[in-house]
Design an enzyme around this catalytic site. Structure first.
Site, PDB file in Angstrom:
ATOM      1  N   ILE A 125     -11.143   9.673   7.788  1.00 53.08           N
ATOM      2  CA  ILE A 125     -11.920   8.440   7.664  1.00 53.08           C
ATOM      3  C   ILE A 125     -11.105   7.319   7.041  1.00 53.08           C
ATOM      4  O   ILE A 125     -11.637   6.248   6.772  1.00 53.08           O
ATOM      5  CB  ILE A 125     -13.201   8.668   6.841  1.00 53.08           C
ATOM      6  N   GLY A 151      -3.821   5.306   4.470  1.00 58.06           N
ATOM      7  CA  GLY A 151      -3.089   4.239   3.816  1.00 58.06           C
ATOM      8  C   GLY A 151      -1.607   4.472   3.970  1.00 58.06           C
ATOM      9  O   GLY A 151      -1.150   5.160   4.887  1.00 58.06           O
ATOM     10  N   CYS A 188      -3.856  10.405   3.434  1.00 57.34           N
ATOM     11  CA  CYS A 188      -5.011  10.309   4.324  1.00 57.34           C
ATOM     12  C   CYS A 188      -6.250  10.785   3.601  1.00 57.34           C
ATOM     13  O   CYS A 188      -6.178  11.595   2.672  1.00 57.34           O
ATOM     14  CB  CYS A 188      -4.784  11.151   5.579  1.00 57.34           C
ATOM     15  N   ILE A 189      -7.396  10.328   4.067  1.00 53.43           N
ATOM     16  CA  ILE A 189      -8.685  10.727   3.521  1.00 53.43           C
ATOM     17  C   ILE A 189      -9.508  11.371   4.621  1.00 53.43           C
ATOM     18  O   ILE A 189      -9.572  10.876   5.742  1.00 53.43           O
ATOM     19  CB  ILE A 189      -9.436   9.512   2.953  1.00 53.43           C
ATOM     20  N   LYS A 219      -8.469  13.520  -0.504  1.00 53.12           N
ATOM     21  CA  LYS A 219      -7.258  12.785  -0.198  1.00 53.12           C
ATOM     22  C   LYS A 219      -6.105  13.766  -0.169  1.00 53.12           C
ATOM     23  O   LYS A 219      -5.977  14.619  -1.053  1.00 53.12           O
ATOM     24  CB  LYS A 219      -6.961  11.693  -1.217  1.00 53.12           C
ATOM     25  N   ASP A 227      -9.578  -2.430 -15.351  1.00 54.56           N
ATOM     26  CA  ASP A 227      -9.683  -3.229 -14.120  1.00 54.56           C
ATOM     27  C   ASP A 227     -11.105  -3.200 -13.572  1.00 54.56           C
ATOM     28  O   ASP A 227     -11.336  -2.953 -12.393  1.00 54.56           O
ATOM     29  CB  ASP A 227      -8.696  -2.710 -13.078  1.00 54.56           C
TER      30      ASP A 227
END
EC number: 2.7.11.1
Length: 408
Positions: free
Chosen positions: A56, A59, A63-64, A84, A190
């Protein structure tokens, strides 16, 4: 950053940037993850088997995939978890994994919920991790909860405004999270709408994500000393980051609370006073310092109407008085926000009221059907999910460069 990269299932995400970002590692230095077929079985360190579903997101370095506990059934689109996978000699997953192993085990979170009498805690649960060999190569993986949309999308869809009640409800739940991670020796550093994800099981639940660059401010109970480092100046997302971070000081509890204060002001007013010149980090820092000493002026600037949110001024004043290593009085901050709810004739009912705007009015909320599972699950739309190449533990010394949102 595009909206498609707003969700990072393992909760390490790239900061959104408006321009080119200096100092990022070259992708040529790291191997890309190869594709794993649906149905592949991986075994975590606790010897639990997990089955991969459809990919899904992908990057720069990992991968995920959808994931569920191994069974005879294939992993469907309603899978409760994501995993991941990245080459083990890469580093982005390693840093976040350490946080989750120390502070996000399901039993830790559940104990905190019980002892503090909470309905839930918006910290994603860690379900397992390990190494997996495929075609002679080693891959690191981590299994996490699955989530839905991030608040940034919803905020923008609502013409960059949240209602006062929504802001206060969100902030009460974020304070719960911050108290928890602070008590487990970490600060986030953050906090922002794109790092807040909704549960699909309950649209009134919000989770703070992205711990890939979380900072262990108090290892073994010893607080880091206040020390300004010019190499780390302006670390974080520039419009929200704390004054300490602007000065190159390591993140602390008061910094997290200051960042949340800026978020609340933006969510309610639509804009922070220094957003007109984010390209100049010194201007942003100096503006924050000036308004820290003139909180009434900050409220007048952001809320020129008569009905000002006095609870936000009280919150900011309480945070202003905190010492760098001082433990915050979280309940005092909650009490200020609760007073704000009472001022508008409301109460802490747990409802976020995040319905999107349609034709000038709020869209009706639709009930979400719960899936019975032994693992608390959340949903994310496939198009929202993508893994990122956030900086890693191996790049601690360049950490500030990876988190700046400053145009060079």
């Amino acid at each position: 950053m595009t909206l498609s990269v707003a969700f990072f299932c393992i909760l390490v995400k790239m900061p959104r940037v408006k321009g080119a970002q200096a100092g990022r590692p070259s992708s040529a230095k790291r191997r890309l993850a190869e594709h794993f077929a649906a149905g592949e079985i991986i075994t975590d360190m606790a010897k639990k088997e997990w089955k991969l579903g459809s990919p899904i997101g992908q990057g720069g370095f990992g991968c995920i995939y959808l994931a569920d506990r191994n069974s005879s059934k294939s992993v469907g689109s309603d899978a409760p978890c994501v995993v991941k996978v990245e080459p083990s000699d890469n580093g982005p997953l390693f840093t976040e994994l350490k946080f989750y192993q120390r502070a996000a085990k399901p039993e830790q979170i559940q104990k905190w919920i019980r002892t503090h009498k909470l309905k839930y805690l918006g910290v994603p649960k860690y379900w397992g991790s390990g190494l997996h060999d495929k075609n002679g190569k080693s891959y690191r993986f981590m299994i996490m909860d699955r989530f839905g949309s991030d608040l940034q999308k919803i905020y923008e869809a609502n013409a960059k405004r949240f209602s006062r009640k929504t802001v206060l409800q969100l902030s009460l739940r974020i304070l719960d999270v911050l108290e928890y991670i602070h008590e487990h020796e970490y600060v986030h550093g953050d906090i922002k709408a794109s790092n807040l994800l909704l549960s699909h099981k309950n649209p009134d639940q919000v989770y703070l994500v992205d711990y890939g660059l979380a900072y262990r401010y108090c290892p073994e109970g010893i607080h880091k000393e206040y020390k300004e480092d010019p190499k780390r100046c302006h670390d974080g997302t520039i419009e929200f980051t704390s004054i300490d971070a602007h000065n190159g000081v390591a993140p602390s509890r008061r910094g997290d609370l200051e960042i949340l204060g800026y978020c609340m002001i933006q969510w309610l007013s639509g804009r922070l006073p220094w957003e007109d010149n984010l390209k100049d980090p010194n201007y942003v820092r100096d503006s924050k310092i000036r308004y820290r000493e003139d909180i009434a002026g900050l409220m007048d600037k952001c809320f020129p109407e008569k009905n000002k949110p006095d609870e936000l001024a009280q919150y900011m004043e309480t945070v202003r008085l905190l010492g760098y290593a001082e433990k915050p009085l979280y309940q005092k901050l909650r009490d200020a926000l609760l007073q704000g709810l009472r001022a508008i004739g409301s109460r802490d009912d747990g409802r976020l009221d995040l319905g999107l705007v349609e034709n000038g009015g709020p869209r009706a909320r639709t009930a979400t059907k719960k899936r019975k599972t032994g693992i608390e699950s959340t949903e994310s739309s496939v198009e929202d999910m993508e893994c990122s190449d956030a900086q890693t533990e191996e790049a601690t010394q360049t950490r500030s460069k990876t988190r700046k949102r400053v145009q060079k």
